[in-house]
Enzyme design. Structure first.
Site, PDB file in Angstrom:
ATOM      1  N   ASN A  46       0.860  -1.186   0.000  1.00 12.50           N
ATOM      2  CA  ASN A  46       0.000   0.000   0.000  1.00 12.50           C
ATOM      3  C   ASN A  46       0.897   1.237   0.000  1.00 12.50           C
ATOM      4  OD1 ASN A  46      -1.864   2.011   0.447  1.00 12.50           O
ATOM      5  ND2 ASN A  46      -2.278   1.435   2.581  1.00 12.50           N
ATOM      6  N   LYS A  81       0.032   4.328  -0.290  1.00 14.05           N
ATOM      7  CA  LYS A  81      -0.617   5.553   0.233  1.00 14.05           C
ATOM      8  C   LYS A  81      -0.354   6.704  -0.756  1.00 14.05           C
ATOM      9  CE  LYS A  81       0.049   3.634   4.775  1.00 14.05           C
ATOM     10  NZ  LYS A  81       0.026   3.817   6.201  1.00 14.05           N
ATOM     11  N   GLU A 101      -5.518  -4.850  10.854  1.00 13.42           N
ATOM     12  CA  GLU A 101      -4.533  -3.776  10.990  1.00 13.42           C
ATOM     13  C   GLU A 101      -4.835  -3.012  12.278  1.00 13.42           C
ATOM     14  OE1 GLU A 101      -2.496  -2.614   7.130  1.00 13.42           O
ATOM     15  OE2 GLU A 101      -4.201  -1.288   7.346  1.00 13.42           O
TER      16      GLU A 101
END
Ligand code: PEP
Length: 256
Positions: free
Chosen positions: A9, A11, A167
């Site tokens: 990921n 971001k 998470e």
């Protein structure tokens, strides 16, 4: 056996130059036997750049978000059929950062899950407790509530072949990841909970861990039977780290 997933990921990080360099280095660093699927979720604007340089079929395109609408007057949004059009096969939803910075609520997350499934994109549903809930021993309750949020509205069958990423909020972007044994216990609990409703579906679900994963802690996490892969933020921005974690996955999961 569930084929492990390693999800990167990015971001809001990256640039055209960085991506070209990253993809070259990642592909050069890997051999041909990954024993896992590798999903790269870049900022959406760079999907096509990645595609241009991908020669490796085990690297799959992912997205970090999707809109709840399929088309129309929704300035700035990207729909599920656009993601599909661009070759995206997985999409992260319910990430803590979107809940906090973009005020996404449970209702949005249900709609996103549904619209992705209808467009044959696999949702990666993020769940997890905050620090206070952890201290109060509420981790299981919070995670089950977040999963029930989906099941109660869309039905248990919607979870077939989905990805759930545990998470813990306190571990995201921090220096400490969760204890691998505790994650295993939680994942086992989640799978059993789903199995009580549908045993076949429970077996199809990938349960991933995310939160400060790096090359030092990946092995202990991946060794756990019910950790089917990892969702990695910061560490995965370096192609050397990501390829190292993929190699650890290869060694760990083929040995199980
Ligand atoms: C994430 O935000 O999905 C994540 C796992 O980040 P990090 O690895 O940087 O903690």
């Amino acid at each position: 056996m569930r084929y492990p997933l390693i999800i990167s990921n990015w971001k809001a990080n990256g640039s055209k130059t960085m991506i070209i360099d990253f993809i070259h280095k990642l592909q050069n660093n890997l051999n041909n036997n990954y024993a896992c699927n590798i999903i790269i979720a870049p900022p959406i604007i760079y999907l096509d750049v990645i595609k241009q340089y991908l020669i490796n079929k085990d690297i799959i395109l992912g997205a970090q978000n999707v809109d709840i609408h399929i088309s129309g007057s929704f300035t700035g949004e990207i729909s599920a059929n656009m993601l599909k059009d661009m070759g995206v096969l997985y999409t992260i939803i319910g990430h803590y950062e979107r809940r906090i910075h973009h005020k996404e609520n449970n209702e949005d997350i249900i709609k996103k899950f549904d619209i992705l499934k209808k467009n044959h994109i696999t949702p990666i549903l993020c769940i997890g407790e905050n620090k206070e809930e952890k201290i109060q021993n509420k981790t299981k309750t919070v995670c089950i509530q977040q999963i029930n949020n989906i099941i109660n509205t869309l039905g248990i069958e919607i979870l077939k072949n989905s990805v759930i990423a545990y998470e813990p909020i306190w571990a995201i972007g921090s220096t400490s990841s969760a204890n691998p044994n505790e994650v295993q216990t939680l994942h086992n609990f989640i799978r059993s909970y789903i199995a009580q409703q549908n045993i076949e579906i429970a077996e199809t679900i990938h349960l991933l861990y995310g939160g400060s994963v790096n090359t030092n802690n990946a092995y202990e996490l991946l060794r756990q039977k019910d950790i089917d892969g990892l969702l990695i933020g910061k560490a995965s921005l370096d192609p050397k780290n990501l390829s190292e974690i993929i190699k650890i996955t290869q060694k760990t999961k083929t040995r199980n």
